[in-house]
Write an enzyme that holds these catalytic residues in place. Structure first.
Site, PDB file in Angstrom:
ATOM      1  N   PRO A   1      -0.561  -6.452   2.648  1.00 51.68           N
ATOM      2  CG  PRO A   1      -0.402  -4.335   1.702  1.00 51.68           C
ATOM      3  CD  PRO A   1      -1.339  -5.472   1.877  1.00 51.68           C
TER       4      PRO A   1
ATOM      5  CE1 TYR B   1       4.288   5.368   5.818  1.00 49.86           C
ATOM      6  CE2 TYR B   1       2.643   3.781   5.104  1.00 49.86           C
ATOM      7  CZ  TYR B   1       3.614   4.181   5.999  1.00 49.86           C
ATOM      8  OH  TYR B   1       3.920   3.391   7.081  1.00 49.86           O
TER       9      TYR B   1
ATOM     10  NE  ARG C   1      -1.035  -5.701  13.728  1.00 48.64           N
ATOM     11  CZ  ARG C   1      -1.020  -4.662  14.528  1.00 48.64           C
ATOM     12  NH1 ARG C   1      -1.524  -4.747  15.744  1.00 48.64           N
ATOM     13  NH2 ARG C   1      -0.508  -3.507  14.124  1.00 48.64           N
TER      14      ARG C   1
END
Length: 420
Positions: free
Chosen positions: A56, A227, A379
């Site tokens: 993701p 998070y 990436r």
């Protein structure tokens, strides 16, 4: 005209797409032992054609949480180039759970149809797609990276209400900011707040299967990178003294355990969880007298075992993101040892590994050495979306390109004869 001359359509597609036989990203043949990267994997009846998965990646390009044509092109491009699975970026279960104002969401039914359009295209290319349900916690209401760069701030900064942010509605397990001055000052969540967030995750999971139609093939819960969920189970960010915090590991795992259990009850398909296996803070994970000092691999093993008992099928093993002063020894495969430790401790649990994996031989070695079951790329795929086809070449195999792209690969890798 002979039926073999018909440019066959993909069955069940929303519009015409040529049928790929075999599917894009599957082996045509191999002169030697087939690479494990292209070995299929079946999870709860869902067949993944290979083990090269798209991690993701936030795109900061959603319209009030709704996916746009940017996501269709971005994700569809990976599907048409042979990956086995795609995980849609961190998708918030509530508006205030977004990292930035332009993050994806699945908190309302109007966000279903734009996502369905994307998944329909991805499925037409023979690729599986899942969604990462998330809540940014104390790292919410910040600017997109290029906004920070253009503004010359040099560090993540708080998006004000005038900039479409919600700095007064940022929450965490405690009232500790991730980084004073650069991130919002969070409010400590009450038990009612916690229950509402858990319910929101369940509601979003139910939206992934609306009216009997599976919008996605699998769900991943985001419990990494500092998070909300990660910040609950790390002692660096959770200083509560109630049943959801403190030194007892059981308390700090209460929210993630409860949340995943309820999502598992609501969702019958494959269920994954992304974790950070280490906070990368200075010093050891545990003191000599047994006090937990930061989140690390030993607690991650306990968490992974708990999640497997609940019914989680795969741990997506990442690290970091919860300690602003983290020092990470970046090098190729730097997170693979964490995945290997989890796999060793829990051999029947599927484990995915990610992080500076760029070379096919490198990725293949992790599977052959039993350090992981799938490899997730980010990436490397942004730089070269054709990575799966390039990987097959380097590993001495031939993989099916999209019909429309076959001519680009036939020069160096002759295509099989008709009928093969």
């Amino acid at each position: 005209m002979p039926s073999d001359w018909v440019n066959k359509p993909t069955p069940g597609s929303r519009e015409y797409y040529p049928l790929n036989e075999p599917e894009i990203g599957t082996l045509w043949d191999s002169g030697t032992e087939s690479p494990l990267l292209f070995k299929p994997l079946t999870v709860r009846g869902v067949n993944f054609k290979n083990r090269i998965w798209v991690a993701p990646m936030c795109q900061y390009s959603s319209d009030n949480g709704h996916a746009t044509d940017w996501h269709l092109v971005h994700l569809g491009g990976f599907a048409s180039r042979g990956v086995g699975a795609i995980i849609v970026e961190a998708t918030s279960v509530v508006p205030e759970g977004r990292i930035s104002p332009e993050d994806a969401g699945l908190w309302t039914d109007t966000q279903i149809e734009p996502l369905r359009r994307i998944t329909s295209f991805v499925h037409a290319q023979g690729t599986k797609i899942g969604i990462q349900l998330a809540h940014a916690g104390r790292k919410a209401s910040t600017h997109a990276p290029w906004v920070q760069r253009i503004a010359g701030r040099g560090a993540p900064s708080v998006a004000s209400e005038e900039e479409h942010g919600w700095p007064g509605e940022v929450y965490g397990p405690s009232d500790l900011s991730f980084k004073d001055g650069s991130y919002p000052s969070p409010k400590q969540m009450s038990e009612d707040d916690i229950n509402k967030v858990i319910a929101a995750f369940v509601d979003s999971a139910k939206r992934a299967e609306k009216a009997g139609y599976l919008i996605v093939d699998f769900i991943e819960i985001h419990a990494a990178h500092g998070y909300l969920l990660h910040s609950f189970f790390s002692p660096l960010s959770n200083t509560r003294t109630d049943s959801y915090g403190g030194q007892p590991l059981e308390n700090r795992l209460r929210m993630i355990s409860t949340l995943v259990q309820k999502v598992r009850e609501a969702w019958s398909g494959p269920l994954f969880v992304r974790i950070s296996a280490s906070d990368w803070a200075e010093g050891p994970e545990q003191s000599s007298d047994g006090e937990w000092l930061q989140w690390g691999i030993e607690q991650s093993k306990v968490l992974a075992a708990r999640l497997q008992e609940i019914g989680v099928d795969l741990i997506d093993c990442s690290s970091g993101g919860n300690w602003a002063a983290q020092v990470i020894p970046l090098q190729p495969g730097y997170q693979v040892p964490f995945a290997a430790e989890l796999k060793k401790a829990l051999p029947t649990l599927l484990v995915g590994t990610v992080g500076l994996i760029t070379e096919p031989e490198q990725a293949e070695s992790y599977l052959r050495e039993g350090k992981a079951d799938v490899v997730l790329l980010a990436r490397a795929l942004l730089r070269n979306p054709h990575w799966p086809l390039m990987a097959a070449q380097k590993l001495g195999s031939r993989v099916k390109p999209a019909n429309q792209y076959e001519r680009a690969w036939s020069d160096t890798t002759p295509l099989p004869a008709p009928g093969r």
